[in-house]
Design a protein around this motif. Structure first.
Motif, short mmCIF file in Angstrom:
data_model
loop_
_atom_site.label_atom_id
_atom_site.label_comp_id
_atom_site.label_asym_id
_atom_site.label_seq_id
_atom_site.Cartn_x
_atom_site.Cartn_y
_atom_site.Cartn_z
N LEU A 199 -1.44 -9.92 8.30
CA LEU A 199 -1.19 -8.52 7.97
C LEU A 199 -2.46 -7.68 8.05
CD1 LEU A 199 1.06 -6.61 6.90
CD2 LEU A 199 0.19 -7.11 4.60
N HIS A 200 -2.42 -6.63 8.86
CA HIS A 200 -3.51 -5.66 9.02
C HIS A 200 -4.80 -6.26 9.57
CE1 HIS A 200 -0.76 -3.18 7.01
NE2 HIS A 200 -1.16 -3.31 5.77
N SER A 201 -4.76 -7.46 10.04
CA SER A 201 -5.99 -8.11 10.48
C SER A 201 -6.27 -7.80 11.94
CB SER A 201 -5.88 -9.63 10.25
OG SER A 201 -7.06 -10.27 10.69
N HIS A 250 6.47 -2.93 11.82
CA HIS A 250 5.59 -3.75 12.65
C HIS A 250 4.29 -3.01 12.87
CE1 HIS A 250 7.62 -1.14 15.64
NE2 HIS A 250 6.49 -1.21 16.30
N GLU A 251 3.29 -3.74 13.29
CA GLU A 251 2.00 -3.11 13.59
C GLU A 251 1.43 -3.69 14.88
OE1 GLU A 251 -1.00 -3.92 10.60
OE2 GLU A 251 -0.25 -5.96 10.26
N VAL A 307 -6.84 1.47 18.83
CA VAL A 307 -5.99 2.13 17.83
C VAL A 307 -5.08 1.11 17.15
CG1 VAL A 307 -4.12 3.79 17.50
CG2 VAL A 307 -6.01 4.35 19.03
N HIS A 308 -5.09 1.12 15.85
CA HIS A 308 -4.19 0.30 15.03
C HIS A 308 -2.97 1.15 14.76
CE1 HIS A 308 -3.71 -2.12 11.01
NE2 HIS A 308 -2.74 -2.34 11.86
N GLU A 309 -1.84 0.73 15.25
CA GLU A 309 -0.62 1.50 15.09
C GLU A 309 0.32 0.81 14.10
OE1 GLU A 309 0.99 3.02 18.79
OE2 GLU A 309 3.03 2.71 18.04
N LEU A 310 0.68 1.53 13.05
CA LEU A 310 1.59 0.97 12.03
C LEU A 310 2.89 1.73 12.09
CD1 LEU A 310 -1.54 1.32 10.48
CD2 LEU A 310 -0.36 -0.44 9.16
N CYS A 311 3.97 1.01 12.32
CA CYS A 311 5.28 1.66 12.40
C CYS A 311 6.00 1.42 11.08
CB CYS A 311 6.05 1.08 13.57
SG CYS A 311 7.59 1.94 13.82
#
Lengths: 217, 242
Positions: free
Chosen positions: A141-143, A111-112, A34-38
């Motif tokens: 970023l997002h990688s 943060h992610e 799971v990619h979690e983006l806060c």
């Protein structure tokens, strides 16, 4: 609303934990990625600042998105007595444009993280989910293909269960009871209450690995 | 009615409903003639027209659109946040909620819990909402919905909308001719009533919203956001002329 406890375990003992969980839950594990983006609101938006999380499930053939809002925890003398955190939590599945929408509304990425591991979902007095995962940060970023563990050699274990204001005491009891079975391997407590690894973990893991969990701990 | 030739358009009997893909829907709004306003008499005439072309009334419908307004710590929040952010609840999808920002060509489909989440965030609040509600009619492979547009908790008529749904096809492109023909026939039937206005169909550019040719509830949400903006612009234009 949800009930939550957390703990940490050394990566070398995760396999033993999985054997224990398999025996206790009677269900198969499900993989987790799971990619979690806060996201946090920019200054001047809202009377108070606000935070929202976007979760992208990368384990599915087509990534699926969920928006999650984690609210305040139960407070007061009663709450202090409980060993489980009870807090407001709401979720909604959303279509793929949700990140762009929240950016447009005035939210910025704080943060992610990438969580990689597995979950067990089962019913034992309450609908319980045990998540065992490494928490990784992205170098770019997002990688998500270039993520490294935040704490190498250590994984996070989270036990959660949905609850309501009417039934949270039963859910807390069910969770506490279940967590006792995991005590030889790890200590679970409220998020933010740090306890470290348990001294019995190595022996317990060895026992589980030697006979596949047949011996009671 | 069954198998009747209606101009070039054959209204076939309604045999089955396509369930694997969504039918096409055009959403139209009433444009009053300059110097006139929408009124309940027009609504009544439109409904009677649907019945006069053998539309069979088969229930009521209601959709809702809410306007979200950014809340700020400063007194004047200015233009830094979207002023065209709306939330839409559709009659045929009560478990879903749609968020649209027209100016940014954004549409998001969510569960109804997103409304409670937005409430918890306290960054945007809904103050004004519009209800679109009325009767629906079956007409062969078409379904018509005629609805009044009223603010929530009010009976003051702000507009009239119509939904035209063609059940057998889910491709926007492929249905265009059929829908266009039906629309022309509908306009022709309505014109005999000498009403002071007409229905308008302005197609949003769905591709700009990232939507495909296959029709979906997100397409419907985008159309509702679009016609609401047009109705507001028409109403503001009429007010300025007074």
């Amino acid at each position: 609303m949800e009930c939550v406890v957390q703990g940490i375990i050394e990566t070398k003992h995760v396999e033993a934990l999985e054997i224990l969980l398999q025996g206790l839950c009677g269900v198969h594990r499900e993989s987790l990625r799971v990619h979690e983006l806060c996201l946090k609101s920019v200054p001047n938006l809202g009377l108070v600042s606000s935070e929202i999380r976007l979760l992208c499930d990368l384990e599915q053939p087509e990534p699926t998105w969920t928006v999650r809002h984690v609210g305040g925890a139960l407070r007061g003398a009663g709450a202090d007595q409980i060993s489980v955190l009870v807090r407001n939590m709401m979720e909604s599945k959303v279509s793929k444009n949700a990140l762009r929408l929240f950016y447009a509304l005035g939210y910025k990425l704080d943060h992610e993280l990438l969580r990689v591991g597995f979950t067990f979902q089962f019913h034992r007095g309450a609908q319980i989910t045990v998540t065992v995962s490494s928490v990784n940060k992205m170098l770019k970023l997002h990688s998500t293909d270039e993520a490294v563990p935040v704490t190498p050699g250590i994984q996070l274990v989270e036990v959660t269960a949905p609850a309501s204001s009417e039934n949270y005491t039963e859910v807390v009891a069910a969770m506490s009871s279940f967590c006792e079975y995991l005590a030889p391997l790890l200590h679970l407590s409220k998020p933010g209450v740090s306890t470290g690894v348990v001294p019995t973990a190595a022996a317990a893991a060895a026992s589980l690995m030697s006979d596949g969990g047949g011996t009671a701990l | 009615m069954w198998g009747r030739e209606w101009g070039k358009l054959k209204i076939a009997p309604f045999h089955f409903r396509v369930t694997s893909a969504m039918p096409i829907k055009w959403i139209l709004h009433w444009q009053p003639n300059p110097g006139t306003t929408v009124n309940s008499q027009i609504l009544s005439e439109v409904s009677q027209c649907a019945e006069s072309i053998n539309g069979v009334k088969d229930g009521r419908w209601k959709s809702t659109l809410s306007f979200y307004k950014a809340m700020g710590r400063e007194q004047t929040i200015g233009n830094e946040f979207p002023r065209d952010f709306v939330g839409i609840s559709l009659a045929e999808q009560p478990s879903k909620y749609f968020l649209v920002i027209r100016g940014q060509r954004l549409v998001v489909e969510a569960e109804t819990s997103i409304q409670a989440i937005m409430e918890k965030l306290q960054s945007y609040k809904t103050r004004v909402a519009l209800n679109f509600e009325g009767n629906q009619y079956q007409l062969g492979d078409f379904q018509l919905r005629v609805g009044k547009v009223v603010p929530m908790h009010s009976e003051s008529l702000r507009g009239i909308v119509m939904e035209m749904e063609y059940l057998p096809i889910s491709s926007w492109e492929k249905s265009h001719q059929m829908m266009g023909d039906f629309f022309d026939l509908w306009q022709e039937a309505l014109s005999k009533r000498s009403l002071s206005g007409h229905f308008v169909h302005n197609e949003p550019n769905f591709r700009e919203y990232g939507l495909t040719d296959q029709y979906s509830f997100q397409h419907t949400a985008v159309q509702y956001a679009s016609i609401t903006a047009q109705m507001i612009a028409t109403s503001q234009g009429a007010n300025q002329q007074r």
